[in-house]
Design a protein around this motif. Sequence first.
Motif: not given
Length: 475
Positions: A156-171
């Motif tokens: 669940s931590a991966l599912g919830g935190g992945g969206a926010a981490l995606g913004v960081l990684l994308g930037g």
Amino acid sequence: MTHAPAPAASGHDPHPGTEPDPRRWGTLALLGTAQLMLIVDVTVVAVALPHVGADLDLSRAATTWVVSAYTLAFGGLMLLGGRVTDLVGSRPVVLTGLALFTAASLTAGLAGSPELLVGSRVAQGVGAALLSPAALSALLHLFHGEERHRALGVWSALGGGGAALGVLLGGILTAGPGWPWVFFVNVPIGLVVAVGLARRLPSGTTTAPAAPTPPTAPARLDLLGAALVTAATGTAIYALIGAGDHGWVSGRTLGLLAAAVALYVLFGLRQRTARSPLMDLRLLTRRPVASGTFLIVSATALMVAGFFLGTFYLQHHAGRGALATGLFFLPVALATIVGATAGGHLIQRLGARALATVGFVVAGAGFAVPALAEGTTAVVAGTTGAALGLGVLFVAASATALGHVAPHESGIVSGIVSTFHEFGASLGAAVISSVAAASIAGSTSDGFVHGFAVAAGVAGAAALVSLASVPGRAR
């Protein structure tokens, strides 16, 4: 219930006398990394879209489809992926889905035309629809009792935190080597994970029926049922995605939703007459499965709403760049992980009902902060606080829906949970984009304030529903 509860529901090993796999936590790390790629790929592309559009000369519609094509295929084919897992086992489906997703990522990064890019995103979605429910099913077979709750907390931590981490990684990737690397980064990770899982996943990770199947009724895939539910889910998600632009009561939106309902009715009729149905519809009448899907839809919708409002506020209203916005979302990702980890440890003690209610209350309080006080600090602090509660909710949702299923049902129920996860994401984006439309299109902040207020209200209402409907702690 039509089947006896899985022994794991009471905290016991469903295979007494067998030792747990000593490599299970390392296997979970690999499965989790694969799942993280799928979740990150939804948001990592959003930050790169302006650069992708400029390089490939994409129209506004084509730019939207770079995101939507992935979520449509991902959500629409999830039940099919879960049923295939139940028929052939999780190991081959995990490896096939991972291989397809990795190859499609390479093609997307090399794409020189809008058609090839959108087609690659569809292929990524197909791979994700196979991989996600199969990986979750494998987790359910590797862990039992208290360990399963801890493993679901990690998941669940991966599912919830992945969206926010995606913004960081994308930037970081867009500002550094360029937008193709938001896709290329999946290739080496996918190859390493595939090799590791091929060695670690037991060949017996299968979900064969608990009761023997008569020789005259061999298990087979209901292709017509799969086509109907895929078309229904894809149509519904497509309607939700477009509702923010076309309006909730427009003829287009209502027509698509009516078509989706009609297709679901046909799917239900097909399941009552098929010799080997895609799923037992009675699963959806079970209280744990029904309340678990409510929790996953609500939590995902709120997560996407907060993510949507936060990123647009920071970039469009506060004037922050893509990299700065990604860095602002780092505490959001960490809060989600902390919440999910805590939920995994507390659910056995408190039960899903208490945990879900507390999670919604914390999320609502977090969203209330930027609804009452404007500014970057209020948005980041409030969204971070909400993420803490949402992390708890993802654990409660998974444990509720998956904690009482028989082994031979784990694939299809995992597919149901994953499908409703995508429904929630589409619903959250569609609703909140309509509420905040004035701020997204103009310079006023009123739409953002209203959006955060709506999110806080929905979380409060969901807390009351959870208190009444989610099963309590098992004795």
